[in-house]
Design a protein around this motif. Structure first.
Motif, mmCIF file in Angstrom:
data_model
loop_
_atom_site.group_PDB
_atom_site.id
_atom_site.type_symbol
_atom_site.label_atom_id
_atom_site.label_comp_id
_atom_site.label_asym_id
_atom_site.label_seq_id
_atom_site.Cartn_x
_atom_site.Cartn_y
_atom_site.Cartn_z
ATOM 1 N N THR A 1 -10.958 -1.957 0.944
ATOM 2 C CA THR A 1 -11.171 -2.892 -0.162
ATOM 3 C C THR A 1 -10.790 -2.318 -1.520
ATOM 4 O OG1 THR A 1 -13.471 -2.150 -0.359
ATOM 5 C CG2 THR A 1 -13.036 -4.067 1.060
ATOM 6 N N GLU A 2 -10.732 -0.984 -1.631
ATOM 7 C CA GLU A 2 -10.407 -0.358 -2.910
ATOM 8 C C GLU A 2 -9.553 0.883 -2.691
ATOM 9 O OE1 GLU A 2 -13.679 0.364 -5.602
ATOM 10 O OE2 GLU A 2 -14.905 -1.148 -4.583
ATOM 11 N N MET A 3 -8.784 1.240 -3.732
ATOM 12 C CA MET A 3 -8.058 2.506 -3.804
ATOM 13 C C MET A 3 -8.625 3.291 -4.977
ATOM 14 S SD MET A 3 -4.144 1.106 -3.474
ATOM 15 C CE MET A 3 -3.618 0.046 -2.124
ATOM 16 N N ASN A 4 -9.010 4.528 -4.737
ATOM 17 C CA ASN A 4 -9.555 5.377 -5.791
ATOM 18 C C ASN A 4 -8.763 6.674 -5.893
ATOM 19 O OD1 ASN A 4 -11.615 3.655 -6.578
ATOM 20 N ND2 ASN A 4 -13.111 4.539 -5.164
ATOM 21 N N GLY A 5 -8.802 7.281 -7.081
ATOM 22 C CA GLY A 5 -8.169 8.588 -7.271
ATOM 23 C C GLY A 5 -6.688 8.591 -6.996
ATOM 24 N N GLY A 6 -6.013 7.446 -7.217
ATOM 25 C CA GLY A 6 -4.595 7.348 -6.906
ATOM 26 C C GLY A 6 -3.725 8.148 -7.861
ATOM 27 N N LEU A 7 -2.576 8.586 -7.368
ATOM 28 C CA LEU A 7 -1.622 9.312 -8.196
ATOM 29 C C LEU A 7 -0.207 8.947 -7.767
ATOM 30 C CD1 LEU A 7 -1.559 11.521 -10.462
ATOM 31 C CD2 LEU A 7 -1.073 13.160 -8.638
ATOM 32 N N VAL A 8 0.580 8.430 -8.720
ATOM 33 C CA VAL A 8 2.003 8.186 -8.495
ATOM 34 C C VAL A 8 2.771 9.381 -9.036
ATOM 35 C CG1 VAL A 8 3.978 6.705 -8.988
ATOM 36 C CG2 VAL A 8 1.725 5.695 -8.699
ATOM 37 N N THR A 9 3.649 9.939 -8.224
ATOM 38 C CA THR A 9 4.488 11.067 -8.621
ATOM 39 C C THR A 9 5.940 10.684 -8.418
ATOM 40 O OG1 THR A 9 2.798 12.657 -7.916
ATOM 41 C CG2 THR A 9 5.039 13.490 -8.199
ATOM 42 N N ILE A 10 6.731 10.714 -9.492
ATOM 43 C CA ILE A 10 8.162 10.464 -9.362
ATOM 44 C C ILE A 10 8.921 11.631 -9.969
ATOM 45 C CG2 ILE A 10 7.938 7.953 -9.347
ATOM 46 C CD1 ILE A 10 8.905 7.944 -12.244
ATOM 47 N N GLY A 11 10.052 11.965 -9.356
ATOM 48 C CA GLY A 11 10.853 13.085 -9.832
ATOM 49 C C GLY A 11 12.294 12.684 -10.061
ATOM 50 N N TYR A 12 12.907 13.286 -11.088
ATOM 51 C CA TYR A 12 14.313 13.049 -11.395
ATOM 52 C C TYR A 12 15.008 14.376 -11.670
ATOM 53 C CZ TYR A 12 13.568 8.020 -11.967
ATOM 54 O OH TYR A 12 13.286 6.698 -11.740
ATOM 55 N N LEU B 1 12.468 16.987 -13.509
ATOM 56 C CA LEU B 1 11.345 16.450 -14.262
ATOM 57 C C LEU B 1 10.458 15.657 -13.317
ATOM 58 C CD1 LEU B 1 13.452 16.950 -16.674
ATOM 59 C CD2 LEU B 1 11.988 15.349 -17.912
ATOM 60 N N LYS B 2 9.170 15.946 -13.370
ATOM 61 C CA LYS B 2 8.184 15.247 -12.554
ATOM 62 C C LYS B 2 7.257 14.473 -13.484
ATOM 63 C CE LYS B 2 6.186 17.547 -9.235
ATOM 64 N NZ LYS B 2 5.272 18.504 -8.540
ATOM 65 N N PHE B 3 7.095 13.175 -13.198
ATOM 66 C CA PHE B 3 6.210 12.312 -13.978
ATOM 67 C C PHE B 3 5.082 11.831 -13.069
ATOM 68 C CE2 PHE B 3 10.505 11.885 -15.681
ATOM 69 C CZ PHE B 3 10.308 12.164 -17.027
ATOM 70 N N THR B 4 3.843 11.919 -13.548
ATOM 71 C CA THR B 4 2.695 11.509 -12.739
ATOM 72 C C THR B 4 1.774 10.612 -13.551
ATOM 73 O OG1 THR B 4 1.485 13.512 -13.389
ATOM 74 C CG2 THR B 4 2.688 13.588 -11.310
ATOM 75 N N THR B 5 1.178 9.641 -12.887
ATOM 76 C CA THR B 5 0.159 8.818 -13.537
ATOM 77 C C THR B 5 -0.868 8.383 -12.503
ATOM 78 O OG1 THR B 5 -0.192 6.967 -15.067
ATOM 79 C CG2 THR B 5 1.307 6.575 -13.239
ATOM 80 N N GLY B 6 -2.120 8.304 -12.918
ATOM 81 C CA GLY B 6 -3.193 7.924 -12.012
ATOM 82 C C GLY B 6 -3.339 6.416 -11.909
ATOM 83 N N PHE B 7 -3.966 5.961 -10.826
ATOM 84 C CA PHE B 7 -4.184 4.527 -10.656
ATOM 85 C C PHE B 7 -5.375 4.273 -9.738
ATOM 86 C CE2 PHE B 7 -1.573 5.545 -6.975
ATOM 87 C CZ PHE B 7 -2.104 4.761 -5.959
ATOM 88 N N THR B 8 -5.899 3.059 -9.820
ATOM 89 C CA THR B 8 -6.884 2.547 -8.877
ATOM 90 C C THR B 8 -6.403 1.186 -8.392
ATOM 91 O OG1 THR B 8 -8.176 1.527 -10.657
ATOM 92 C CG2 THR B 8 -8.819 3.753 -9.957
ATOM 93 N N GLY B 9 -6.955 0.711 -7.288
ATOM 94 C CA GLY B 9 -6.533 -0.576 -6.751
ATOM 95 C C GLY B 9 -7.695 -1.336 -6.139
ATOM 96 N N VAL B 10 -7.601 -2.664 -6.190
ATOM 97 C CA VAL B 10 -8.610 -3.542 -5.598
ATOM 98 C C VAL B 10 -7.895 -4.619 -4.796
ATOM 99 C CG1 VAL B 10 -10.485 -5.167 -6.035
ATOM 100 C CG2 VAL B 10 -10.244 -3.129 -7.478
ATOM 101 N N LYS B 11 -8.337 -4.830 -3.560
ATOM 102 C CA LYS B 11 -7.744 -5.899 -2.754
ATOM 103 C C LYS B 11 -8.189 -7.245 -3.312
ATOM 104 C CE LYS B 11 -7.288 -5.500 1.765
ATOM 105 N NZ LYS B 11 -7.587 -5.514 3.231
ATOM 106 N N GLN B 12 -7.230 -8.153 -3.465
ATOM 107 C CA GLN B 12 -7.516 -9.447 -4.090
ATOM 108 C C GLN B 12 -7.706 -10.540 -3.050
ATOM 109 O OE1 GLN B 12 -4.192 -9.883 -6.818
ATOM 110 N NE2 GLN B 12 -5.187 -8.583 -8.342
#
Length: 256
Positions: A211-222, A245-256
């Motif tokens: 039902t939820e996503m916690n402590g998420g992290l997106v990592t993209i590299g170029y 170059l590595k770019f990271t950002t955190g996220f959370t998610g909720v099922k709708q």
């Protein structure tokens, strides 16, 4: 987009990169039950992007605002400026690689740990060719010497593969699979991922649901040359070979 420029410091004095979940991506072949992640998810992002620059064996860290911007390093007495410009058609920023609303599918009833999401992904506008000698292998961004794109990379929507961990408590989505950069074009590097912990309800079996996503992290590299800002001369290009170059950002998610 309003650019924000930062001067990056060596790693010993830099801001730490954001920490997040580390998804278990090893259960793709598992036939054990997995929580039901099917459906539409709303994703909320942190308001910062962590930046890590690797060039010539040195590592520099900083942070940008959620809209991206520019970072400048002073490497061996010479400044290098890199830009994460989300308006560029070939650039996939963290919040685009894993959008604010995603539809997740589990298609194989015998392999419930496999998940499919339609996401922006790289497409080669030219030909796939063998990498130049010395540009791939262990210690490079192309360790398996996969074919590289010899031209521009465009972004199209494609099915992206992910894996729910064996315990059903996390997932890993492979964002960087597909086209391999030639060091100049802007294909995502292979380690580009989205990881998160899963919050579930019910017992393991038919009524087990995430039902939820916690402590998420997106990592993209170029590759460094791909996001370099300024004129590229021979000296600069030589310095940027192998730079990442590595770019990271955190996220959370909720099922709708």
């Amino acid at each position: 987009m309003r650019n924000k420029s930062l001067l990056l410091l060596p790693i010993t004095a830099a801001l730490p990169l954001m920490m997040g979940a580390e998804g278990d991506g090893c259960a793709a072949g598992s036939k054990s039950p997995a929580p039901d992640v099917r459906g539409t998810w709303g994703i909320t992002y942190d308001d910062v992007i962590g930046v890590e620059v690797k060039i010539g064996g040195a590592v520099y860290n900083a942070e940008l605002g959620a809209a991206g911007g520019q970072v400048t390093i002073n490497h061996q007495g010479k400044p290098y400026t890199f830009g994460l410009d989300c308006s560029r058609p070939e650039i996939v920023c963290p919040s685009e690689a894993w959008p604010s609303k995603v539809l997740i599918e589990q298609r194989d009833v015998n392999h419930q740990h496999q998940m499919i999401v339609n996401l922006p992904s790289a497409s080669c506008s030219g030909e796939l060719m063998k990498p130049a000698p010395g540009t791939c292998g262990i210690g490079t961004s192309n360790p398996n010497c996969d074919l590289v794109c010899n031209s521009d990379v465009t972004v199209k929507t494609r099915e992206t593969f992910g894996v729910i961990g064996e315990a059903g408590e996390s997932f890993r989505l492979y964002l960087g699979a597909g086209i391999v950069t030639n060091g100049i074009n802007c294909a995502l590097l292979g380690y580009s991922l989205a990881d998160a912990d899963l919050v579930t309800v019910g017992d393991k079996g038919e009524d087990w649901e995430a039902t939820e996503m916690n402590g998420g992290l997106v990592t993209i590299g170029y590759a460094g040359a791909c996001v370099f800002v300024g004129q590229m001369d021979g000296t600069t290009q030589a310095a940027l070979v192998g730079a990442e170059l590595k770019f990271t950002t955190g996220f959370t998610g909720v099922k709708q």
